[in-house]
Motif scaffolding. Structure first.
Motif, PDB file in Angstrom:
ATOM      1  N   SER A   8       0.687  -1.262   0.241  1.00 49.13           N
ATOM      2  CA  SER A   8      -0.019   0.089   0.077  1.00 49.13           C
ATOM      3  C   SER A   8       0.831   1.229  -0.021  1.00 49.13           C
ATOM      4  O   SER A   8       0.384   2.378  -0.233  1.00 49.13           O
ATOM      5  CB  SER A   8      -0.774  -0.016   1.062  1.00 49.13           C
ATOM      6  OG  SER A   8      -1.993  -0.877   0.974  1.00 49.13           O
ATOM      7  N   GLY A   9       2.084   1.108   0.285  1.00 52.25           N
ATOM      8  CA  GLY A   9       2.773   2.307   0.357  1.00 52.25           C
ATOM      9  C   GLY A   9       3.118   2.891  -1.019  1.00 52.25           C
ATOM     10  O   GLY A   9       3.483   3.813  -1.197  1.00 52.25           O
ATOM     11  N   LYS A  10       3.005   1.823  -2.000  1.00 50.61           N
ATOM     12  CA  LYS A  10       3.370   2.246  -3.536  1.00 50.61           C
ATOM     13  C   LYS A  10       2.328   1.978  -4.459  1.00 50.61           C
ATOM     14  O   LYS A  10       2.073   2.602  -5.401  1.00 50.61           O
ATOM     15  CB  LYS A  10       4.493   1.282  -3.933  1.00 50.61           C
ATOM     16  CG  LYS A  10       5.824   1.255  -2.961  1.00 50.61           C
ATOM     17  CD  LYS A  10       7.030   0.342  -3.565  1.00 50.61           C
ATOM     18  CE  LYS A  10       8.364   0.412  -2.782  1.00 50.61           C
ATOM     19  NZ  LYS A  10       9.239  -0.581  -3.486  1.00 50.61           N
ATOM     20  N   VAL A  11       1.327   1.049  -4.071  1.00 51.74           N
ATOM     21  CA  VAL A  11       0.372   0.838  -4.949  1.00 51.74           C
ATOM     22  C   VAL A  11      -1.023   1.486  -4.319  1.00 51.74           C
ATOM     23  O   VAL A  11      -1.293   1.337  -3.365  1.00 51.74           O
ATOM     24  CB  VAL A  11      -0.230  -0.763  -5.022  1.00 51.74           C
ATOM     25  CG1 VAL A  11      -1.265  -0.998  -5.981  1.00 51.74           C
ATOM     26  CG2 VAL A  11       1.089  -1.478  -5.550  1.00 51.74           C
ATOM     27  N   SER A  12      -1.739   2.133  -5.156  1.00 48.85           N
ATOM     28  CA  SER A  12      -2.610   3.243  -4.544  1.00 48.85           C
ATOM     29  C   SER A  12      -3.723   2.241  -4.176  1.00 48.85           C
ATOM     30  O   SER A  12      -4.274   1.323  -4.741  1.00 48.85           O
ATOM     31  CB  SER A  12      -3.413   4.131  -5.650  1.00 48.85           C
ATOM     32  OG  SER A  12      -3.946   3.668  -6.653  1.00 48.85           O
ATOM     33  N   SER A  13      -4.694   2.889  -3.177  1.00 53.35           N
ATOM     34  CA  SER A  13      -5.993   2.302  -2.696  1.00 53.35           C
ATOM     35  C   SER A  13      -6.838   2.214  -4.055  1.00 53.35           C
ATOM     36  O   SER A  13      -7.505   1.097  -4.087  1.00 53.35           O
ATOM     37  CB  SER A  13      -6.747   3.103  -1.799  1.00 53.35           C
ATOM     38  OG  SER A  13      -6.027   3.519  -0.589  1.00 53.35           O
ATOM     39  N   ARG A  14      -7.072   3.034  -4.880  1.00 50.60           N
ATOM     40  CA  ARG A  14      -7.865   2.991  -6.000  1.00 50.60           C
ATOM     41  C   ARG A  14      -7.609   1.799  -6.845  1.00 50.60           C
ATOM     42  O   ARG A  14      -8.464   0.973  -7.310  1.00 50.60           O
ATOM     43  CB  ARG A  14      -7.848   4.349  -6.670  1.00 50.60           C
ATOM     44  CG  ARG A  14      -8.881   4.266  -7.950  1.00 50.60           C
ATOM     45  CD  ARG A  14      -8.897   5.569  -8.549  1.00 50.60           C
ATOM     46  NE  ARG A  14      -9.711   5.697  -9.650  1.00 50.60           N
ATOM     47  CZ  ARG A  14      -9.274   5.775 -11.069  1.00 50.60           C
ATOM     48  NH1 ARG A  14      -8.045   5.568 -11.150  1.00 50.60           N
ATOM     49  NH2 ARG A  14     -10.234   5.707 -11.902  1.00 50.60           N
ATOM     50  N   ALA A  15      -6.214   1.464  -7.217  1.00 53.34           N
ATOM     51  CA  ALA A  15      -5.763   0.541  -8.150  1.00 53.34           C
ATOM     52  C   ALA A  15      -5.986  -0.828  -7.324  1.00 53.34           C
ATOM     53  O   ALA A  15      -6.579  -1.833  -7.952  1.00 53.34           O
ATOM     54  CB  ALA A  15      -4.425   0.645  -8.385  1.00 53.34           C
ATOM     55  N   GLN A  16      -5.972  -1.006  -6.042  1.00 56.83           N
ATOM     56  CA  GLN A  16      -6.336  -2.071  -5.344  1.00 56.83           C
ATOM     57  C   GLN A  16      -7.671  -2.405  -5.549  1.00 56.83           C
ATOM     58  O   GLN A  16      -8.181  -3.704  -5.584  1.00 56.83           O
ATOM     59  CB  GLN A  16      -5.827  -2.126  -3.849  1.00 56.83           C
ATOM     60  CG  GLN A  16      -4.212  -2.180  -3.774  1.00 56.83           C
ATOM     61  CD  GLN A  16      -3.859  -1.998  -2.245  1.00 56.83           C
ATOM     62  OE1 GLN A  16      -4.314  -2.816  -1.368  1.00 56.83           O
ATOM     63  NE2 GLN A  16      -2.933  -1.155  -1.897  1.00 56.83           N
ATOM     64  N   MET A  17      -8.497  -1.313  -5.243  1.00 57.50           N
ATOM     65  CA  MET A  17      -9.879  -1.551  -5.048  1.00 57.50           C
ATOM     66  C   MET A  17     -10.583  -2.011  -6.408  1.00 57.50           C
ATOM     67  O   MET A  17     -11.332  -2.922  -6.611  1.00 57.50           O
ATOM     68  CB  MET A  17     -10.485  -0.357  -4.596  1.00 57.50           C
ATOM     69  CG  MET A  17     -10.300   0.023  -3.268  1.00 57.50           C
ATOM     70  SD  MET A  17     -11.503  -1.166  -2.282  1.00 57.50           S
ATOM     71  CE  MET A  17     -12.960  -0.829  -2.658  1.00 57.50           C
ATOM     72  N   ILE A  18     -10.136  -1.553  -7.525  1.00 58.36           N
ATOM     73  CA  ILE A  18     -10.366  -1.810  -8.819  1.00 58.36           C
ATOM     74  C   ILE A  18     -10.237  -3.364  -9.040  1.00 58.36           C
ATOM     75  O   ILE A  18     -10.929  -4.016  -9.593  1.00 58.36           O
ATOM     76  CB  ILE A  18      -9.828  -1.092 -10.172  1.00 58.36           C
ATOM     77  CG1 ILE A  18     -10.212   0.394  -9.954  1.00 58.36           C
ATOM     78  CG2 ILE A  18      -9.831  -1.812 -11.329  1.00 58.36           C
ATOM     79  CD1 ILE A  18      -9.745   1.226 -10.733  1.00 58.36           C
ATOM     80  N   ALA A  19      -8.926  -3.908  -8.755  1.00 59.02           N
ATOM     81  CA  ALA A  19      -8.389  -5.250  -9.197  1.00 59.02           C
ATOM     82  C   ALA A  19      -9.469  -6.283  -8.172  1.00 59.02           C
ATOM     83  O   ALA A  19      -9.870  -7.144  -8.794  1.00 59.02           O
ATOM     84  CB  ALA A  19      -7.037  -5.492  -8.740  1.00 59.02           C
ATOM     85  N   VAL A  20      -9.510  -5.908  -6.951  1.00 58.02           N
ATOM     86  CA  VAL A  20     -10.302  -6.818  -6.045  1.00 58.02           C
ATOM     87  C   VAL A  20     -11.643  -6.911  -6.468  1.00 58.02           C
ATOM     88  O   VAL A  20     -12.200  -8.147  -6.114  1.00 58.02           O
ATOM     89  CB  VAL A  20     -10.047  -6.572  -4.426  1.00 58.02           C
ATOM     90  CG1 VAL A  20      -8.545  -6.596  -4.341  1.00 58.02           C
ATOM     91  CG2 VAL A  20     -10.370  -5.291  -4.357  1.00 58.02           C
ATOM     92  N   SER A  21     -12.370  -5.846  -6.554  1.00 55.23           N
ATOM     93  CA  SER A  21     -13.819  -5.910  -6.899  1.00 55.23           C
ATOM     94  C   SER A  21     -14.055  -6.603  -8.315  1.00 55.23           C
ATOM     95  O   SER A  21     -15.157  -7.475  -8.493  1.00 55.23           O
ATOM     96  CB  SER A  21     -14.288  -4.258  -7.067  1.00 55.23           C
ATOM     97  OG  SER A  21     -13.658  -3.682  -7.719  1.00 55.23           O
ATOM     98  N   ALA A  22     -13.124  -6.226  -9.261  1.00 54.98           N
ATOM     99  CA  ALA A  22     -13.186  -7.116 -10.502  1.00 54.98           C
ATOM    100  C   ALA A  22     -13.294  -8.644 -10.241  1.00 54.98           C
ATOM    101  O   ALA A  22     -13.848  -9.535 -10.629  1.00 54.98           O
ATOM    102  CB  ALA A  22     -12.629  -6.564 -11.494  1.00 54.98           C
ATOM    103  N   VAL A  23     -12.117  -9.203  -9.826  1.00 53.81           N
ATOM    104  CA  VAL A  23     -11.829 -10.643  -9.289  1.00 53.81           C
ATOM    105  C   VAL A  23     -12.972 -11.152  -8.428  1.00 53.81           C
ATOM    106  O   VAL A  23     -13.350 -12.183  -8.661  1.00 53.81           O
ATOM    107  CB  VAL A  23     -10.559 -10.579  -8.711  1.00 53.81           C
ATOM    108  CG1 VAL A  23     -10.229 -12.397  -8.175  1.00 53.81           C
ATOM    109  CG2 VAL A  23      -9.256 -10.286  -9.577  1.00 53.81           C
ATOM    110  N   GLY A  24     -13.463 -10.317  -7.331  1.00 49.92           N
ATOM    111  CA  GLY A  24     -14.403 -10.848  -6.687  1.00 49.92           C
ATOM    112  C   GLY A  24     -15.724 -10.886  -7.343  1.00 49.92           C
ATOM    113  O   GLY A  24     -16.353 -11.988  -7.115  1.00 49.92           O
ATOM    114  N   ILE A  25     -16.073 -10.409  -8.314  1.00 51.59           N
ATOM    115  CA  ILE A  25     -17.190 -10.649  -9.275  1.00 51.59           C
ATOM    116  C   ILE A  25     -16.829 -11.819 -10.061  1.00 51.59           C
ATOM    117  O   ILE A  25     -17.989 -12.711 -10.166  1.00 51.59           O
ATOM    118  CB  ILE A  25     -17.443  -9.501 -10.185  1.00 51.59           C
ATOM    119  CG1 ILE A  25     -18.045  -8.389  -9.515  1.00 51.59           C
ATOM    120  CG2 ILE A  25     -18.551  -9.960 -11.327  1.00 51.59           C
ATOM    121  CD1 ILE A  25     -18.064  -6.886 -10.391  1.00 51.59           C
TER     122      ILE A  25
END
Length: 416
Positions: free
Chosen positions: A273-290
């Motif tokens: 999280s110090g390098k990868v933004s919260s937004r990028a993480q959220m996009i990835a996990v919500s798409a994979v979750g679906i």
């Protein structure tokens, strides 16, 4: 140096409180399963009462934070939590479901106040932004560890679910009461610097709802907590009712793996999280979750045999639906969402953060409402797996929030 030491004391204290939040919350589902053996509607009723408390306590908890500060609010919450667990213990002794629901409601008041304290304080201690999210995710890892152990321990204690399983759970509830009381005395003697002092003298010109990214974030947190609780909770109820020896123990272990994967996901997020933004993480996990939930729905009646021995989680040659594997993996996705949504929604709010935190806690009511809707309204029509389409819809909203809804378009509003 002294200031750094004081900060770490505060951080470690918040981590401990984070763990207690999931312990109390995760007691509701397995305890509710016992009541569900006598009352069909009761399986998710404990969750509903637990999270209904957020609806009524969220804003007052935010106001308590402003008036009394972080430490006093946490101490009040710990006493309330001990009382709530005591009432739930009493419900098993006198065999009264309404006393149990009252205890779940009281516990909900506790975790609402604790959540109101923990999230903004960790975000502030971390300095906001990516580093603030990093600290929230680290605390969330402790939360997930506690969440992993709770349903597993209940499952082991209960074994095969019956109407008379309450005495089996009593030792765990008593342990929780003791921990709450011990935490009260420990925190009483710990000095915690209030990150935002004298907030009671601050003038608030508008509501946090005036910020578009915060308002959409409130809705996102409503859906997220519904996803987090309903995803393993519905699976737990489903497997617990299957006609094989030790079904409750297997169900508890499967739910524990879900929470364990949340721990793994939060540890990974803490690292990046110090390098990868919260937004990028959220996009990835919500798409994979679906993708994972849709896969679970379409695997239907396909089964798989699970043999697992992690020392503290053991499943011995259990034949369960393959869907459970996909459902469990969703834990990796939900692990990131709480900290990510809170971080994105409070970014740039300044003095409005405590009020926004209280509003967040109000919308955590989704953790009770959405699983209850899934279980009582949708499941009787679609069955257990079909009810997971509700989860897909909620994940789709969170994907929208991560892509577009989290952008702060109200930067002209004064927040100092």
């Amino acid at each position: 140096m002294a200031q750094q030491k004081r900060n770490w004391v505060a951080i470690i204290t918040m981590f401990f409180i984070f763990g207690m939040i999931s312990f109390v919350t995760n007691m509701a589902a397995p305890f509710g399963n016992i009541w569900g053996m006598s009352y069909e509607w009761a399986g998710m009723a404990g969750n509903l009462m637990n999270f209904t408390a957020y609806l009524f306590m969220g804003i007052p908890a935010g106001n308590m934070l402003i008036k009394y500060g972080y430490k006093k609010t946490a101490l009040i919450a710990l006493i309330v939590g001990a009382v709530g667990l005591g009432v739930q213990l009493l419900s098993g002794v006198i065999s009264n479901i309404y006393v149990y629901l009252l205890g779940a409601l009281i516990c909900g008041f506790c975790v609402c106040m604790l959540n109101t304290v923990v999230n903004p304080m960790l975000n502030l201690l971390g300095g906001g932004g990516n580093t603030g999210n990093q600290l929230i995710q680290a605390g969330g890892s402790i939360n997930s560890l506690s969440g992993t152990l709770t349903p597993m321990l209940v499952g082991v204690l209960v074994g095969t679910l019956t109407k008379d399983s309450f005495p089996d759970v009593a030792p765990l509830i008593i342990t929780g009461i003791v921990i709450f009381l011990a935490a009260f005395f420990i925190i009483s003697f710990i000095k915690i610097e209030e990150p935002q002092a004298n907030l009671s003298n601050v003038t608030y010109e508008r509501s946090p709802w005036a910020f578009r990214h915060a308002a959409l974030g409130f809705v996102a947190i409503f859906f997220y907590v519904g996803i987090e609780i309903a995803t393993p909770g519905m699976m737990n109820a489903w497997i617990s009712r299957m006609p094989f020896e030790g079904a409750a123990a297997v169900a508890g272990s499967l739910a524990a793996i879900y929470w364990l994967l949340m721990l793994v996901g939060r540890l990974a997020s803490t690292a990046i999280s110090g390098k990868v933004s919260s937004r990028a993480q959220m996009i990835a996990v919500s798409a994979v979750g679906i993708i994972l939930v849709v896969a679970a729905i379409f695997t239907g009646d396909v089964t798989t045999t699970i043999n697992l021995d992690l020392g503290f989680i053991t499943i011995d040659n259990a034949t369960v639906p393959l869907s459970c594997v996909f459902i469990i993996l969703v834990g990796l996705c939900t692990s990131v969402m709480w900290g990510g949504i809170f971080n994105l929604a409070t970014e740039g709010l300044g003095k409005y953060v405590p009020k926004a935190s209280g509003m967040f806690m109000t919308l955590v009511f989704g953790g009770g409402m959405m699983p209850f809707v899934q279980d009582l309204v949708i499941r009787p029509i679609t069955g257990y797996l079909g009810s997971y389409w509700l989860i897909v819809g909620m994940l789709a909203y969170i994907l929208f929030y991560a892509v577009a809804g989290c952008k702060n378009v109200n930067k002209d509003i004064k927040v100092d």
